[in-house]
Motif scaffolding. Structure first.
Motif, PDB file in Angstrom:
ATOM      1  N   GLY A  29     -45.523  76.021  -2.186  1.00 18.47           N
ATOM      2  CA  GLY A  29     -44.357  76.337  -1.373  1.00 18.47           C
ATOM      3  C   GLY A  29     -44.448  75.729   0.012  1.00 18.47           C
ATOM      4  O   GLY A  29     -43.476  75.165   0.534  1.00 18.47           O
ATOM      5  N   ALA A  30     -45.633  75.816   0.626  1.00 18.54           N
ATOM      6  CA  ALA A  30     -45.830  75.235   1.954  1.00 18.54           C
ATOM      7  C   ALA A  30     -45.708  73.717   1.910  1.00 18.54           C
ATOM      8  O   ALA A  30     -45.140  73.096   2.814  1.00 18.54           O
ATOM      9  N   ALA A  31     -46.223  73.099   0.855  1.00 19.36           N
ATOM     10  CA  ALA A  31     -46.138  71.646   0.728  1.00 19.36           C
ATOM     11  C   ALA A  31     -44.695  71.191   0.560  1.00 19.36           C
ATOM     12  O   ALA A  31     -44.262  70.208   1.166  1.00 19.36           O
ATOM     13  N   LEU A  32     -43.935  71.909  -0.276  1.00 23.03           N
ATOM     14  CA  LEU A  32     -42.528  71.550  -0.472  1.00 23.03           C
ATOM     15  C   LEU A  32     -41.737  71.697   0.815  1.00 23.03           C
ATOM     16  O   LEU A  32     -40.877  70.862   1.135  1.00 23.03           O
ATOM     17  N   GLU A  33     -42.018  72.745   1.557  1.00 21.88           N
ATOM     18  CA  GLU A  33     -41.301  72.955   2.818  1.00 21.88           C
ATOM     19  C   GLU A  33     -41.568  71.821   3.793  1.00 21.88           C
ATOM     20  O   GLU A  33     -40.675  71.387   4.525  1.00 21.88           O
ATOM     21  N   ARG A  34     -42.778  71.309   3.756  1.00 18.13           N
ATOM     22  CA  ARG A  34     -43.141  70.221   4.660  1.00 18.13           C
ATOM     23  C   ARG A  34     -42.582  68.883   4.196  1.00 18.13           C
ATOM     24  O   ARG A  34     -42.082  68.086   4.997  1.00 18.13           O
ATOM     25  N   LEU A  35     -42.650  68.641   2.893  1.00 18.74           N
ATOM     26  CA  LEU A  35     -42.378  67.300   2.383  1.00 18.74           C
ATOM     27  C   LEU A  35     -40.923  67.060   2.021  1.00 18.74           C
ATOM     28  O   LEU A  35     -40.391  65.981   2.278  1.00 18.74           O
ATOM     29  N   SER A  36     -40.246  68.043   1.440  1.00 19.43           N
ATOM     30  CA  SER A  36     -38.921  67.816   0.865  1.00 19.43           C
ATOM     31  C   SER A  36     -37.904  67.215   1.823  1.00 19.43           C
ATOM     32  O   SER A  36     -37.138  66.329   1.439  1.00 19.43           O
TER      33      SER A  36
END
Length: 207
Positions: A29-36
């Motif tokens: 979830g944290a990665a998606l929030e950063r990358l998307s």
């Protein structure tokens, strides 16, 4: 999950069904929030896709996904998700990490508690494939098992000290690297957990 775990019941279909409704990994979830918001080409790989919770979340966020697991029960469950997301592409592979020849280029590679189950004799080659598949600016997100984990005596799994884990990530920008060590439940009862949670980014070339 990639490989048979002695902490799990032998009935894989029942295990995956039991975990089907759990929330997605907070790390992903944290990665998606950063990358998307900043990525244009949304190609992801889910290594050890298990019951498909993270694959589903990636598809729902508009990512094309290659989902890989050695267990046919996992692949059958994940393949059934495809009909719910007609606008994106889902490819499934029933395959061991040790036998992977190549991974497609990806902006996001997720490995939820899975890559430590790659046999140590094959881990170096497998990890090189993971790194080679990660596009500039892309994120690797997942866990490594530490050398003080109760399962560290299992010669079929790969464990790392903290310095070894950091060495695997050399040349990547560490967005998050957290060591977790505690006594907690597993399906075989209480055990000592030792793992490293990682979000790492391949640097983009300078303009």
């Amino acid at each position: 999950m990639q490989s048979r775990d002695p902490g799990r019941p032998s009935g894989w279909g029942a295990y995956y069904a039991h975990h089907r409704e759990r929330p997605i990994s907070s790390l992903l979830g944290a990665a998606l929030e950063r990358l998307s918001p900043q990525v244009n080409w949304r190609q992801a790989i889910d290594l050890g896709c298990g019951s498909g919770n993270e694959t589903r979340a990636l598809l729902a966020a508009g990512w094309d996904v290659v989902a890989i697991d050695q267990e046919l029960a996992a692949i059958e469950m994940v393949s059934a998700i495809r009909a719910d997301f007609p606008g994106v592409c889902l490819e499934t592979r029933a395959q061991q990490f040790e036998s992977l020849a190549i991974l497609p280029a990806a902006s996001l590679i997720h490995a939820g508690m899975s890559i430590p189950f790659c046999h140590p004799q094959h881990f170096e080659k497998f990890w090189a494939q993971v790194r080679a598949a990660l596009l500039p600016g892309g994120l690797f997100v997942g866990q490594l098992f530490g050398n003080r984990d109760d399962w560290a005596g299992d010669p079929s799994r790969t464990f790392h000290s903290e310095s070894q884990a950091r060495g695997l990530l050399q040349g990547l920008d560490l967005i998050r690297f957290e060591a977790h060590e505690y006594d907690g439940p597993s399906l075989r009862g209480t055990k000592h957990w030792h793992r490293f949670e990682v979000i790492a980014q391949r640097p983009a070339p300078h303009a």
